[in-house]
Design an enzyme around this catalytic site. Sequence first.
Site, PDB file in Angstrom:
ATOM      1  N   ASP A  16       0.863  -1.185   0.000  1.00 48.19           N
ATOM      2  CA  ASP A  16       0.000   0.000   0.000  1.00 48.19           C
ATOM      3  C   ASP A  16       0.896   1.230   0.000  1.00 48.19           C
ATOM      4  OD1 ASP A  16      -2.432   1.552   0.365  1.00 48.19           O
ATOM      5  OD2 ASP A  16      -1.750   1.912   2.411  1.00 48.19           O
ATOM      6  N   SER A  17       0.271   2.380  -0.202  1.00 47.55           N
ATOM      7  CA  SER A  17       1.023   3.634  -0.159  1.00 47.55           C
ATOM      8  C   SER A  17       1.489   3.960   1.260  1.00 47.55           C
ATOM      9  CB  SER A  17       0.130   4.772  -0.673  1.00 47.55           C
ATOM     10  OG  SER A  17      -1.079   4.802   0.064  1.00 47.55           O
ATOM     11  N   CYS A  79      -3.833  -1.124  -2.008  1.00 48.45           N
ATOM     12  CA  CYS A  79      -4.172   0.287  -2.190  1.00 48.45           C
ATOM     13  C   CYS A  79      -5.178   0.432  -3.340  1.00 48.45           C
ATOM     14  CB  CYS A  79      -2.874   1.022  -2.518  1.00 48.45           C
ATOM     15  SG  CYS A  79      -3.072   2.759  -2.865  1.00 48.45           S
ATOM     16  N   GLU A 158      -5.388   9.130   9.751  1.00 51.16           N
ATOM     17  CA  GLU A 158      -3.994   9.032  10.208  1.00 51.16           C
ATOM     18  C   GLU A 158      -3.759   9.846  11.485  1.00 51.16           C
ATOM     19  OE1 GLU A 158      -0.951   8.975   7.286  1.00 51.16           O
ATOM     20  OE2 GLU A 158      -2.048   7.484   6.112  1.00 51.16           O
ATOM     21  N   CYS A 190     -11.366   3.179  -0.349  1.00 47.62           N
ATOM     22  CA  CYS A 190     -10.028   3.644   0.031  1.00 47.62           C
ATOM     23  C   CYS A 190      -9.649   2.889   1.293  1.00 47.62           C
ATOM     24  CB  CYS A 190     -10.063   5.149   0.284  1.00 47.62           C
ATOM     25  SG  CYS A 190      -8.545   5.797   0.997  1.00 47.62           S
ATOM     26  N   HIS A 192      -8.272   3.566   3.968  1.00 44.97           N
ATOM     27  CA  HIS A 192      -8.473   4.169   5.290  1.00 44.97           C
ATOM     28  C   HIS A 192      -9.936   4.195   5.737  1.00 44.97           C
ATOM     29  CE1 HIS A 192      -4.497   5.539   4.296  1.00 44.97           C
ATOM     30  NE2 HIS A 192      -4.347   6.181   5.440  1.00 44.97           N
TER      31      HIS A 192
HETATM   32  N1  DGL Z   1      -4.082   3.783   0.067  1.00 45.55           N
HETATM   33  C1  DGL Z   1      -4.770   4.840  -0.656  1.00 45.55           C
HETATM   34  C2  DGL Z   1      -5.999   4.253  -1.348  1.00 45.55           C
HETATM   35  O1  DGL Z   1      -6.553   3.247  -0.932  1.00 45.55           O
HETATM   36  C3  DGL Z   1      -5.146   5.982   0.250  1.00 45.55           C
HETATM   37  C4  DGL Z   1      -3.982   6.811   0.720  1.00 45.55           C
HETATM   38  C5  DGL Z   1      -3.256   7.490  -0.417  1.00 45.55           C
HETATM   39  O2  DGL Z   1      -3.792   8.448  -1.029  1.00 45.55           O
HETATM   40  O3  DGL Z   1      -2.158   7.064  -0.705  1.00 45.55           O
HETATM   41  O4  DGL Z   1      -6.434   4.775  -2.330  1.00 45.55           O
END
Ligand code: DGL
Length: 277
Positions: A16-17, A79, A158, A190, A192
């Site tokens: 993931d990011s 992600c 976060e 997403c 989060h």
């Molecule tokens: N992990 C990203 C997503 O699910 C969210 C956080 C980001 O913008 O990197 O799209």
Amino acid sequence: MSEQEEWHNSPVGVFDSGVGGLTVAREIMRQLPNERIVYFGDTARVPYGSKSRETVTKFSRQIVHFLETQKVKAIVVACNTASAYALEDLEKEVEVPIIGVVQPGAIAALAATRNKKIGVIATEATINSGIYNRYIEKSDSGVKIIGKACPLFVPLVEEGLWEDPVTDEIAGRYLTELVDSGIDTLILGCTHYPMLRSTVAKIMGNGVTLVNPAYETARELKTLLLEKGLESEHRPGLGTELYRFFVSDAADKFQRFANSILTYGILSAKVINIDEF
Ligand code: DGL
């Protein structure tokens, strides 16, 4: 141990990011307790949700190269943004099976909707990519899809403001048009957003089913590993590390977040230089 057995016991790569993909890793841990996981969070380069397709694809490709060095038997792009922008390219380049979070979420939403009006909340990149629309319309062109980018949700999560008046206020503003649109199903598109589930549920009301792609992705991974004969049959023996975590920066912050959402304490996350891959 034979080579085949060793491959069965290889870890699944999840990336993931940043920290968000831990919601997906958590579901994999719950649903596939025998599987080892190597998790990579790109904490140096988060967020992906405001970046271009080219950049997200370049970053994702580097991470996949890193995961290949960890001898993973399958990869989960945890992600949504990377699934939206990079998965199609990665599928052509990677030898092990690779899945994203978008398709499982779209399938679950299609199964849930009764009035054929589905909402999607996600990052700007995911919404602009139109990826959920493509997957859903491919199966049923009669479904109306209403997308809404909610960029402030990621920093709110976060910051730990999962249930907070500030989050209620912002969620109210983002979600009003979705409430008015009469959707009966909403994809939390997403990584989060599952952390904001109760806030979103309160605003959307009882008549709206919330779909968490993390849950569906873990189910799809389970099916995939079974189909390919890759499932690990036993929980790895004592002394084998079940879960390993790597990040590109700020390991302490990652560990704190991980420890707030995982059911066991993670001892360490190792920083690696992802630009080398
Ligand atoms: N992990 C990203 C997503 O699910 C969210 C956080 C980001 O913008 O990197 O799209």
